[in-house]
Structures are given as C-alpha cells and as structure tokens.
Design a protein around this motif. Structure first.
Motif, PDB file in Angstrom:
ATOM      1  N   LEU A  52       0.810  -1.220   0.000  1.00 54.26           N
ATOM      2  CA  LEU A  52       0.000   0.000   0.000  1.00 54.26           C
ATOM      3  C   LEU A  52       0.844   1.271   0.000  1.00 54.26           C
ATOM      4  O   LEU A  52       0.474   2.272  -0.610  1.00 54.26           O
ATOM      5  CB  LEU A  52      -0.936  -0.001   1.214  1.00 54.26           C
ATOM      6  N   ALA A  53       1.974   1.235   0.692  1.00 55.70           N
ATOM      7  CA  ALA A  53       2.832   2.417   0.726  1.00 55.70           C
ATOM      8  C   ALA A  53       3.455   2.671  -0.643  1.00 55.70           C
ATOM      9  O   ALA A  53       3.522   3.827  -1.109  1.00 55.70           O
ATOM     10  CB  ALA A  53       3.912   2.253   1.791  1.00 55.70           C
ATOM     11  N   GLU A  54       3.922   1.601  -1.290  1.00 55.83           N
ATOM     12  CA  GLU A  54       4.551   1.751  -2.607  1.00 55.83           C
ATOM     13  C   GLU A  54       3.581   2.350  -3.615  1.00 55.83           C
ATOM     14  O   GLU A  54       3.993   3.126  -4.484  1.00 55.83           O
ATOM     15  CB  GLU A  54       5.054   0.390  -3.094  1.00 55.83           C
ATOM     16  N   ARG A  55       2.298   1.994  -3.506  1.00 49.45           N
ATOM     17  CA  ARG A  55       1.301   2.574  -4.416  1.00 49.45           C
ATOM     18  C   ARG A  55       1.224   4.091  -4.256  1.00 49.45           C
ATOM     19  O   ARG A  55       0.852   4.801  -5.193  1.00 49.45           O
ATOM     20  CB  ARG A  55      -0.082   1.986  -4.129  1.00 49.45           C
ATOM     21  N   GLU A  56       1.561   4.558  -3.069  1.00 49.30           N
ATOM     22  CA  GLU A  56       1.505   5.989  -2.779  1.00 49.30           C
ATOM     23  C   GLU A  56       2.851   6.672  -2.973  1.00 49.30           C
ATOM     24  O   GLU A  56       3.009   7.843  -2.654  1.00 49.30           O
ATOM     25  CB  GLU A  56       1.023   6.211  -1.339  1.00 49.30           C
ATOM     26  N   GLY A  57       3.825   5.927  -3.496  1.00 45.88           N
ATOM     27  CA  GLY A  57       5.141   6.519  -3.705  1.00 45.88           C
ATOM     28  C   GLY A  57       5.932   6.699  -2.427  1.00 45.88           C
ATOM     29  O   GLY A  57       6.758   7.615  -2.318  1.00 45.88           O
ATOM     30  N   VAL A  58       5.690   5.823  -1.457  1.00 42.76           N
ATOM     31  CA  VAL A  58       6.338   5.936  -0.148  1.00 42.76           C
ATOM     32  C   VAL A  58       7.024   4.612   0.192  1.00 42.76           C
ATOM     33  O   VAL A  58       6.490   3.538  -0.085  1.00 42.76           O
ATOM     34  CB  VAL A  58       5.309   6.287   0.953  1.00 42.76           C
ATOM     35  N   ARG A  59       8.191   4.699   0.778  1.00 39.11           N
ATOM     36  CA  ARG A  59       8.877   3.517   1.297  1.00 39.11           C
ATOM     37  C   ARG A  59       8.962   3.635   2.808  1.00 39.11           C
ATOM     38  O   ARG A  59       9.441   4.629   3.334  1.00 39.11           O
ATOM     39  CB  ARG A  59      10.283   3.391   0.705  1.00 39.11           C
ATOM     40  N   ILE A  60       8.470   2.622   3.507  1.00 40.77           N
ATOM     41  CA  ILE A  60       8.446   2.633   4.966  1.00 40.77           C
ATOM     42  C   ILE A  60       9.615   1.825   5.507  1.00 40.77           C
ATOM     43  O   ILE A  60       9.842   0.687   5.080  1.00 40.77           O
ATOM     44  CB  ILE A  60       7.116   2.067   5.500  1.00 40.77           C
ATOM     45  N   GLU A  61      10.321   2.399   6.432  1.00 36.43           N
ATOM     46  CA  GLU A  61      11.352   1.672   7.174  1.00 36.43           C
ATOM     47  C   GLU A  61      10.901   1.579   8.625  1.00 36.43           C
ATOM     48  O   GLU A  61      10.758   2.602   9.312  1.00 36.43           O
ATOM     49  CB  GLU A  61      12.693   2.393   7.096  1.00 36.43           C
ATOM     50  N   VAL A  62      10.628   0.375   9.088  1.00 35.06           N
ATOM     51  CA  VAL A  62      10.187   0.166  10.467  1.00 35.06           C
ATOM     52  C   VAL A  62      11.415   0.060  11.365  1.00 35.06           C
ATOM     53  O   VAL A  62      12.294  -0.767  11.127  1.00 35.06           O
ATOM     54  CB  VAL A  62       9.313  -1.095  10.587  1.00 35.06           C
ATOM     55  N   VAL A  63      11.447   0.891  12.388  1.00 37.44           N
ATOM     56  CA  VAL A  63      12.548   0.888  13.358  1.00 37.44           C
ATOM     57  C   VAL A  63      12.008   0.314  14.666  1.00 37.44           C
ATOM     58  O   VAL A  63      11.253   0.989  15.375  1.00 37.44           O
ATOM     59  CB  VAL A  63      13.102   2.304  13.583  1.00 37.44           C
TER      60      VAL A  63
END
Length: 336
Positions: A52-63
């Motif tokens: 879902l994030a990639e569809r929005e042009g976002v990459r999530i890094e979970v810390v």
C-alpha cells in the motif's frame, strides 16, 4: 572530431537526465519507530503485505523500539520520522516550543476488567480492594477514572481502591491467577482477558460520557514534526492514505486477521477474535475537527487531574497539537 564530441555530450546529457528521472522516481522514505509487539505493527504489516505504501510513492522503514520512552527519544533525536503516541504528550511538547503534531490513529483505550469470581458488580464494590493499573499514576485512563469516581461516588478512586501500578502483562497474569479482583489495562490486554472469561466492569467510553464528553476521542495517533511534514507533505499524505486503506482491510476482512495471527500472538481463536473486534472498535471515524474539539474538552479534565507532571506548562490544548490538514474531515473520509 566536433561531431564525435557533440555525440559524447549528447549521451552525457541523456545519462544525467536518466539519473535525474530515476532519482525522482525513488519513493520517499519514512522511518517509523514502533514498539516491538505493539498493535501498530499489525497495521504496518498489512501495509507491507499489500504494497500500500509503494502505491503511494512511499517507502516505509520500520525501526523496532523496546519502550515507549525509547520512541520519544528516537523522534526527538531525529532517529525516526514518525511514532505513535498520545496527543497529551504532543500538547506538552508544543507548550515547550517543539513542533510535534498529531494525526488520530485509534480510540481503543481499554477499561476495567473484573474476575468473574470477584463479586464486583459496580465500581463501589472495589472499595478497599486492589485494582491493577497499567501505565503508572499519570496514565490517562487512571486519571479519567479518578474524575469519574469523584463525580459518581463522591470519592477519588485513589482513596477508594488500593491501586497496584504494574506492567500490563503482569497485571493480566495476576488477574488470571486470581490474585487481583480487577485491572485497568490497555485495550489489547483487556481483550485477552475478555477472551479468557473476564468481564468488563467499566469502559473508558462510559467514563467519558459520565464526565460530559460526548464526542469520539482518539487518544493515540501518528506523531511527527510539523516542519518535517510540511517539507514532505506528499509523502506524509501518501502514508496516511496507505494506513487508512490498511485499516479498511482490517475492518472488512476476516481473512487478513488469520494472516496476522502469528504477529498478534493470539493463543486461541477466542483471543484472536477479541483482538480483531477491539481493533475494529478503535478505528477513528470522526473528522479531525471533531476529534480536536473533544480533545480540548478532555484536556481540561486531564490537566486538572494530572497537573504539571502530565501537561507541563500548558493550560489549554496548544494550537497545532492536531495536524492542520488541507481538507477538513479527510482523515475520516479515507476510512470510508
């Protein structure tokens, strides 16, 4: 020779343009500090599984973070961009000149659970008895319970019961062993108790209604710096849309909860169903404006109960505590 140089120059320009285009296409990175085994990780896992994030042009890094205080330190030090916390913490930070801001995430806050063999039918039945309390003496649910007790019974819960402050898992264990007649615990621990046969005596929604608070109150949300959000607005909005879509899936699909089962650590079907239903009940539906109006009202109650130890120098909810989004109600609409 001139033609050769011109050709080389053309290829160099095309290569630079290609690099620039590739760079522009790279998704924006958002680093999210998450407590290990916290419920937020469930939603982030849905976002990951469904892209879902990639569809929005976002990459999530979970810390991954071990403690709530570690999350606060991480975002203050710039190690992460986003955490989940309550708006009380944000209000205190803003009163001290820091630009943190808040977008509602969940209104699930738990309540008092009692052992079926305790003989407790009302709050007054706990007079002189032990009540396990998660989160410490400044926990918002405990402070609201104290205000509720004074209004309904004419006595502060702090003197009505013998409060035992302890970690949520320990409180659940003590109650299941019959060593505590009642506990005031966070919603997902309360859900586990319900699945184990305990029953709810008093929910936070009922407490708020008795205190004259009628609106929906999200207590926890996504927290980030306002300046960072302004510089990365498209990425922030993209992430929030992805989170909203994940919540819609978690609200409507039972299958996704079976996929999340290992992450929830549900011991049995009853526990998984209780966690699923508790999460769904906590999904925010009110607009940002309505949530903020309710928070202003509750802030006054909590400030009176917790004093400067809770809210610092703030006397009213500071402006900007809730992130001012372009479209009023957008946060609610994305969940429809």
């Amino acid at each position: 020779m001139k033609q050769f140089l011109a050709t080389r120059l053309m290829f160099a320009v095309l290569a630079l343009l290609g690099m620039a285009a590739a760079s522009a296409a790279e998704p924006a990175l958002i680093r999210i500090g998450v407590l290990q085994y916290g419920t937020v990780s469930w939603e982030l896992e849905v976002i990951r599984r469904m892209g879902l994030a990639e569809r929005e042009g976002v990459r999530i890094e979970v810390v991954p973070l071990a403690l709530k205080d570690a999350a606060n330190v991480a975002i203050q030090g710039g190690a992460v961009d986003v955490i989940v916390n309550d708006w009380i913490w944000v209000a205190r930070q803003r009163a001290e000149g820091r630009d943190f801001t808040f977008v509602p995430y969940s209104r699930a806050v738990g309540g008092i659970m009692v052992h079926p063999d305790s003989g407790v039918q009302t709050l007054s039945d706990l007079r002189g008895r032990r009540l396990g309390v998660a989160g410490g003496a400044l926990d918002k649910s405990w402070l609201l319970l104290r205000a509720y007790s004074r209004k309904t019974l004419g006595e502060d819960a702090a003197t009505l019961v013998k409060a035992d402050f302890a970690a949520p898992p320990l409180l659940n264990e003590l109650m299941l062993r019959g060593e505590l007649p009642a506990v005031l615990n966070f919603w997902h621990f309360a859900a586990r108790l319900q699945a184990a046969g305990m029953r709810e005596l008093l929910g936070i929604d009922e407490i708020l209604r008795e205190l004259g608070v009628a609106g929906e109150l999200p207590l926890v949300g996504w927290v980030f710096r306002e300046g960072w959000a302004q510089r990365n607005r498209a990425a922030v909005e993209g992430f929030l849309r992805a989170a909203g879509e994940a919540e819609r899936v978690m609200r409507d699909s039972d299958t996704i909860w079976q996929e999340l089962r290992p992450l929830t650590r549900a011991e049995n079907d009853a526990t998984l169903l209780a966690l699923r239903d508790g999460f769904r009940a906590g999904i925010v539906t009110a607009s940002g404006a309505h949530a903020q109006a309710t928070a202003r009202q509750v802030f006054g109650i909590l400030a009176q109960e917790g004093g400067t130890a809770l809210v610092g120098s703030a006397r009213v909810l500071p402006a900007g505590t809730f992130w001012n989004r372009d479209a009023d109600g957008e946060h609610a609409k994305r969940r429809e």
